[in-house]
Write an enzyme that holds these catalytic residues in place. Structure first.
Site, PDB file in Angstrom:
ATOM      1  N   GLU A 199       1.037  -1.376  -0.019  1.00  0.00           N
ATOM      2  CA  GLU A 199       0.052   0.240   0.083  1.00  0.00           C
ATOM      3  C   GLU A 199       1.140   1.335   0.052  1.00  0.00           C
ATOM      4  OE1 GLU A 199      -3.664   2.269   2.542  1.00  0.00           O
ATOM      5  OE2 GLU A 199      -2.577   0.169   3.380  1.00  0.00           O
TER       6      GLU A 199
ATOM      7  N   ARG B  51       6.278 -13.318   9.552  1.00  0.00           N
ATOM      8  CA  ARG B  51       6.611 -11.943   9.113  1.00  0.00           C
ATOM      9  C   ARG B  51       7.868 -11.907   9.842  1.00  0.00           C
ATOM     10  NH1 ARG B  51       2.179  -7.859  11.373  1.00  0.00           N
ATOM     11  NH2 ARG B  51       3.698  -6.307  10.501  1.00  0.00           N
TER      12      ARG B  51
ATOM     13  N   LYS C 266       3.761   0.619  10.822  1.00  0.00           N
ATOM     14  CA  LYS C 266       3.869   1.741   9.635  1.00  0.00           C
ATOM     15  C   LYS C 266       3.229   2.951  10.622  1.00  0.00           C
ATOM     16  CE  LYS C 266       3.615   0.613   4.784  1.00  0.00           C
ATOM     17  NZ  LYS C 266       2.893   0.547   3.746  1.00  0.00           N
TER      18      LYS C 266
END
Length: 572
Positions: free
Chosen positions: A43, A277, A287
């Site tokens: 994104e 992850r 983020k």
């Protein structure tokens, strides 16, 4: 579960992740016509970090190794958080890591197709407009152990839903006044199935489509469909999407039915696979938190060398190969883990040792005067650029009567195992002569101002008979032939091992010593030729790189990593 053996075409064994085993199995079975297509779908709402780099290595790497293609798709479905600045940075970071995409796509490429699919769901009675508030919807969904309650708008007539859906996509629609929800199963134990929101109203202009759209699809609705539209065979993502996979498959099933009605379905469908992850000690990957650090000026920007962003690591002096080597070393599993930052630094040291140019720099200088060396004499000493690679050649460094050496390399009353400079003892000056310390001069506060020594003119490095052994070798720069420099010493951004798990405000956990700026440093003249992107080793100190702030008038260097891991010793 990290890796198993697989057989290559020439009969050799190789170690592959469980993800790659699944891909190889699908290829062997001829699924999707033996075609392999992956994608990396960031994104564009921030700069990518080393966690994304792990996904990049998987998405691009598995396609590269098996003759497939990996495309880049920007998940730009929320214009309120997205910007072309982030798009450009992501493109640059992927290229720097050494990967090539097949095509560049955007989720916004499919806004019309997604809208048409949503209209079809409404007409089939499988989607409805809900005018409850977000809080009411959340409360009405129930809990993982209790079923949800149907929305009072769940059985709205199709025509009314279509009319309101079209209204959602107008400038007059009020943000938050209504959403489109899929009509699935309010009692499903998987909370994602309880009539998920698939469209919401956002009036922020989109970075690509401007003000054409006012209603935007949610991630869970857009992601699988975008995979399908592009022909993705393996949608590889991280473990937090495991609970989303049934919904991913459900929406793909409905899309296949939609495509069949239009005579466009050939049996292909994407497959979602999840891996763990990347989490690192002494940092955060959120983020939101990284954006807070930037916006509140707790760091200098997204490319601050303390940040886990790819651009920050590049600015600090990490090599792309060292990041890839680190990711390969920790592997891919189905279990989340916290990886030690020291493992990353070890990979950086190992790679930079092979590629960094050796130069001399003194960070905490004290003057050394060689009293028996002629005052007007200078010599050019040959310095090896990289002992690990003879092809890198040599350069010259000027030697003179007065030098700068590290203050820590001198001790007036030294213990027995101090093998550096002390009165009456010999040391070698690297690439130059053996000298014997004869004393020092102190100021009124007792601080050493100058050190005195005599040199042996027959002990020059490379001279026949000059190889007698001394226990210490010191680096140096000539006071008249060096350049002043600012050196920034970077360390871990947080002072606690796992800041993400700490209940305190993450701002309170920042390491106050994560940056120390030294302004009284000196580097040899050759270092002036080095620029950002050139890997350096300051001899006996660590690995460094010129910062973009550096100019011909003001040299600035960042410490990438020390020669040894000192953090563990300090924090025992």
């Amino acid at each position: 579960m990290m890796a198993e053996n697989s057989i290559t075409d020439n009969g050799e064994k190789k170690s592959v992740s469980f993800v790659e085993q699944m891909v190889e199995s699908d290829l062997a079975e001829g699924k999707n016509g033996g075609r392999l297509q992956t994608r990396f779908p960031p994104e564009p709402n921030g700069y990518i970090h080393i966690g994304h780099a792990k996904a990049i290595c998987m998405d691009f790497g598995v396609a590269e190794r098996h003759g497939g293609v990996c495309n880049l798709r920007f998940d730009d479905t929320n214009p309120s958080k997205e910007d072309t600045e982030y798009v450009d940075s992501i493109l640059n970071d992927i290229k720097w890591l050494g990967f090539k995409w097949g095509n560049i796509y955007y989720a916004s490429d499919y806004f019309q197709q997604l809208w048409d699919f949503a209209v079809w769901l409404i007409k089939k009675g499988m989607a409805y407009i809900d005018e409850q508030t977000s809080e009411q919807i959340a409360e009405q969904k129930g809990t993982p152990t209790t079923p949800g309650r149907p929305s009072p708008y769940r059985d709205r007539p199709v025509e009314e839903n279509l009319e309101l859906f079209n209204k959602m996509n107008t400038p007059e629609a009020v943000e938050g006044s209504m959403v489109l929800r899929a009509k699935l199963d309010m009692a499903n134990p998987n909370m994602h199935f309880r009539d998920p929101v698939i469209y919401r109203i956002i009036h922020t202009p989109h970075h690509r489509t401007g003000t054409k759209w006012h209603a935007y699809p949610m991630y869970d609705f857009a992601h699988g469909q975008s995979d399908f539209f592009e022909g993705v065979t393996h949608s590889i993502c991280t473990l937090e999407f495991v609970p989303h996979r049934p919904l991913y498959d459900k929406f793909v099933d409905l899309l296949l039915e939609y495509e069949r009605e239009k005579g466009r379905n050939d049996g292909y469908r994407p497959r979602q696979i999840e891996f763990n992850r990347l989490n690192l000690t002494y940092t955060v990957m959120s983020k939101r938190k990284l954006l807070t650090l930037v916006n509140e000026h707790l760091v200098s920007g997204w490319d601050d060398p303390r940040m886990p962003t790819v651009c920050g690591m590049r600015r600090r002096g990490y090599s792309a190969q060292s990041i890839r080597d680190f990711i390969d070393s920790i592997g891919y599993t189905k279990f989340d883990a916290l990886n030690d930052y020291a493992l990353l630094e070890a990979a950086v040291r190992n790679d930079l040792n092979k590629r960094a140019c050796r130069v001399s720099a003194v960070l905490n200088p004290v003057r050394l005067v060689i009293t028996n060396y002629p005052e007007d004499k200078t010599e050019q000493m040959e310095a090896v650029n990289n002992p690990e690679n003879e092809a890198d050649g040599t350069h010259e460094i000027t030697f003179s009567r007065e030098l700068w050496i590290e203050r820590d390399d001198f001790m007036e009353d030294a213990p027995k195992k101090f093998f550096r400079m002390t009165p009456g003892k010999e040391v070698r000056l690297k690439n130059a002569y053996i000298i014997k310390c004869t004393g020092c001069k102190k100021n009124a506060d007792g601080e050493v101002e100058e050190i005195y020594a005599e040199y042996d003119p027959d002990s020059k490095t490379g001279m026949e008979g000059a190889n007698r052994k001394v226990k210490g070798t010191l680096h140096w720069v000539s006071t008249a032939h060096c350049l002043p420099a600012e050196v920034r010493l970077y360390d871990r951004l947080f002072s606690v091992e796992n800041p993400s798990a700490d209940e305190r405000d993450f701002r309170e956990l920042l390491n106050p010593d994560s940056l120390k700026v030294l302004t009284n440093c000196y580097v040899e003249e050759y270092a002036k030729e080095k620029h950002p992107g050139d890997f350096l080793q300051f001899q006996r100190i660590g690995y460094f790189m010129a910062d973009p702030d550096s100019t011909a008038e003001r040299l600035v260097f960042n410490r990438t990593v020390g020669l040894k891991d000192t953090w563990a010793k300090i924090n025992k």
